[in-house]
Design an enzyme around this catalytic site. Structure first.
Site, PDB file in Angstrom:
ATOM      1  N   HIS A 250       0.857  -1.183   0.000  1.00 25.81           N
ATOM      2  CA  HIS A 250       0.000   0.000   0.000  1.00 25.81           C
ATOM      3  C   HIS A 250       0.891   1.230   0.000  1.00 25.81           C
ATOM      4  CE1 HIS A 250      -4.046  -1.821   1.534  1.00 25.81           C
ATOM      5  NE2 HIS A 250      -3.554  -2.467   0.513  1.00 25.81           N
TER       6      HIS A 250
ATOM      7  N   TYR B  78      -9.567   5.777   6.376  1.00 28.18           N
ATOM      8  CA  TYR B  78      -9.800   6.145   7.775  1.00 28.18           C
ATOM      9  C   TYR B  78     -10.772   7.324   7.760  1.00 28.18           C
ATOM     10  CZ  TYR B  78      -5.706   3.433   9.379  1.00 28.18           C
ATOM     11  OH  TYR B  78      -4.809   2.434   9.684  1.00 28.18           O
TER      12      TYR B  78
ATOM     13  N   PRO C 242      -5.815   0.291  18.295  1.00 26.34           N
ATOM     14  CA  PRO C 242      -5.516  -0.244  16.957  1.00 26.34           C
ATOM     15  C   PRO C 242      -5.407   0.799  15.831  1.00 26.34           C
ATOM     16  CG  PRO C 242      -7.788  -0.706  17.547  1.00 26.34           C
ATOM     17  CD  PRO C 242      -7.153  -0.097  18.763  1.00 26.34           C
TER      18      PRO C 242
ATOM     19  N   LYS D 263      -0.074  -0.148  14.971  1.00 26.13           N
ATOM     20  CA  LYS D 263       1.322  -0.153  15.412  1.00 26.13           C
ATOM     21  C   LYS D 263       1.690  -1.363  16.283  1.00 26.13           C
ATOM     22  CE  LYS D 263       3.293   3.467  13.671  1.00 26.13           C
ATOM     23  NZ  LYS D 263       3.339   2.897  12.336  1.00 26.13           N
TER      24      LYS D 263
ATOM     25  N   TYR E  73       3.147   6.615  10.068  1.00 27.70           N
ATOM     26  CA  TYR E  73       2.374   5.432   9.677  1.00 27.70           C
ATOM     27  C   TYR E  73       3.284   4.350   9.100  1.00 27.70           C
ATOM     28  CZ  TYR E  73      -1.814   2.894   8.267  1.00 27.70           C
ATOM     29  OH  TYR E  73      -2.799   1.959   8.143  1.00 27.70           O
TER      30      TYR E  73
HETATM   31  C1  PHB Z   1      -6.857  -4.135   9.708  1.00 25.78           C
HETATM   32  O1  PHB Z   1      -6.867  -4.321   8.483  1.00 25.78           O
HETATM   33  O2  PHB Z   1      -7.237  -5.005  10.497  1.00 25.78           O
HETATM   34  C2  PHB Z   1      -6.390  -2.843  10.264  1.00 25.78           C
HETATM   35  C3  PHB Z   1      -5.819  -1.911   9.418  1.00 25.78           C
HETATM   36  C4  PHB Z   1      -5.403  -0.689   9.926  1.00 25.78           C
HETATM   37  C5  PHB Z   1      -5.573  -0.395  11.273  1.00 25.78           C
HETATM   38  C6  PHB Z   1      -6.128  -1.331  12.122  1.00 25.78           C
HETATM   39  C7  PHB Z   1      -6.555  -2.554  11.621  1.00 25.78           C
HETATM   40  O3  PHB Z   1      -5.187   0.814  11.746  1.00 25.78           O
END
Ligand code: PHB
Length: 403
Positions: free
Chosen positions: A80, A208, A300, A304, A396
């Site tokens: 990504h 997000y 989450p 991280k 990130y």
């Molecule tokens: C996920 O794909 O489970 C996932 C991706 C990004 C995050 C948290 C979980 O910040």
């Protein structure tokens, strides 16, 4: 010499916890010629069925690939090159490659675990699953002892170092005497409602989303299996939500003038994920070291947790073999805690910052309304600024490791 009891043995390192941190450490130590024994309370099948986050930093991918754990991460993982921050129904792409010269990989933690467990099996590593009654003593002596039960049989192992990689409900961290540890923590008034759905991808990259109704995250697992989350009450019971209500909530949170529509399908898994920030310092006490979630937990948002655990282990794998050769007070381990914690606190801040910026807080309605508008201001300041976007991209994708 008296014969050893049938089930008593000695090994340089006992690793309590067979999640990614424990298994990777065992793998890296083996490549340095250091033997270890991994003790895990859960069954392999149960760990494989637990869904965790899915994003690896570039450094984590490199670590797994270069140390011979996984070539699958390059083959089956998805690179990504950016994410989308969505606010007021408008998506803003954060271009990681342009801003930070880095990518992240979508490769679920479950797959990392499978790769590591397979690698340990392939190399003849000692990993015991479904171990109960694990107890550690003699930490103040040069030969700590670990007792446990496996397959109904009580066993005892002596070692030189115990590694507590036993996750967020760690018992190992309690072995550090109260007067010699500090705990830092924060709770949040919300959780994530997570689903897995058999549906086509709604977006090639993660989204997000900030919305008046609360946060949502659109992620993925495969072309046909999608992972999505939305902010919920920590006491929500996932079973009381009808599929239609879940889709309506997700849809409402991402909706905007660009007409973004989520591709729906049967929901095959659902759960509520708690939120917590936690650190225990120091991460070493004599012949006990802590790694991963046992020493620190992050919410989450920003994914991280696994990345931090792998980084702790990378440092430990450099320092432990030297420390074992030294014996005694093992000065080679002296800077483990400080080196690991430098990154831990950066990630604590990053996870807290992304969480508070994107979620709807709780409390007095006037203050909640204020914070919702203020965070829109914050996100717009960020996406309108090259420096702001770069700050997000660097955090990130993961900061360089401090030497
Ligand atoms: C996920 O794909 O489970 C996932 C991706 C990004 C995050 C948290 C979980 O910040």
């Amino acid at each position: 010499m008296p014969a050893q009891p049938a089930h008593s043995l000695s090994v340089p390192v006992v690793i309590v916890g067979g999640g990614p941190a424990g298994l990777l450490l065992s793998h890296l130590l083996a490549s340095e010629g250091v033997e270890s024994l991994v003790l895990e309370s859960r069954s392999r099948a149960r760990i494989e069925a637990t869904h965790r986050a899915g994003i690896l930093e570039q450094g984590s991918v490199r670590l797994l690939a270069e140390t011979g754990v996984s070539d699958r991460v390059h083959r089956d993982g998805h690179e990504h090159r950016g994410i989308n921050l969505r606010v007021g129904g408008v998506s803003h792409r954060i271009d990681f490659q342009r801003l930070a010269g880095a990518s992240t990989w979508l490769y679920p933690q479950t797959e990392v675990f499978v790769d590591l467990a397979d690698a340990r099996e392939r190399d003849g590593g000692e990993v015991l699953f479904e171990v109960t009654d694990t107890e550690v003593d003699g930490l103040a002596t040069p030969t700590p002892r670990v007792r446990f039960t496996q397959g109904g049989e009580a066993r005892e192992v002596t070692c030189e170092v115990v590694v507590g990689a036993d996750g967020s409900r760690s018992m190992c961290r309690d072995l550090v005497p109260k007067g010699e540890r500090r705990r830092f923590g924060r709770t949040y008034p919300f959780a994530w409602f997570g689903i897995l759905a058999e549906a086509p991808m709604s977006s090639q990259e993660l989204i997000y989303t900030h919305s008046e109704r609360g946060f949502a995250l659109i992620s993925s697992r495969t072309e046909t299996l999608q992972r999505m989350y939305f902010q919920c009450d920590p006491n929500a019971n996932p079973d009381t939500w009808a599929d239609e209500a879940i889709w309506a909530e997700l849809q409402a949170r991402v909706s905007g003038h660009d007409g973004l529509e989520l591709a729906e399908g049967p929901i095959v898994e659902r759960s509520v994920l708690p939120f917590r920030s936690f650190v225990q310092e120091p991460m070493r006490h004599g012949r006990l070291v802590l790694a991963g979630d046992a020493a620190h937990t992050v919410p989450p948002t920003g994914a991280k947790g696994l990345n931090l655990a792998l980084r702790d282990v990378e440092i430990l794998a450099q320092e432990l073999p030297r420390a074992l050769r030294q014996g005694g007070a093992m000065p080679a381990l002296d800077d483990y805690s400080a080196r690991a914690l430098a990154r831990v606190w950066k990630a604590q801040h990053f996870s807290y910052w992304m969480t508070t910026m994107l979620h709807r807080p709780d409390g007095d309605p006037e203050q909640v309304d204020f914070d919702v508008r203020r965070s829109i201001g914050e996100i717009e300041t960020l996406v309108d600024s090259e420096a702001g976007r770069r700050y997000l991209a660097e955090g990130y994708t993961g900061w360089p490791t401090t030497p």
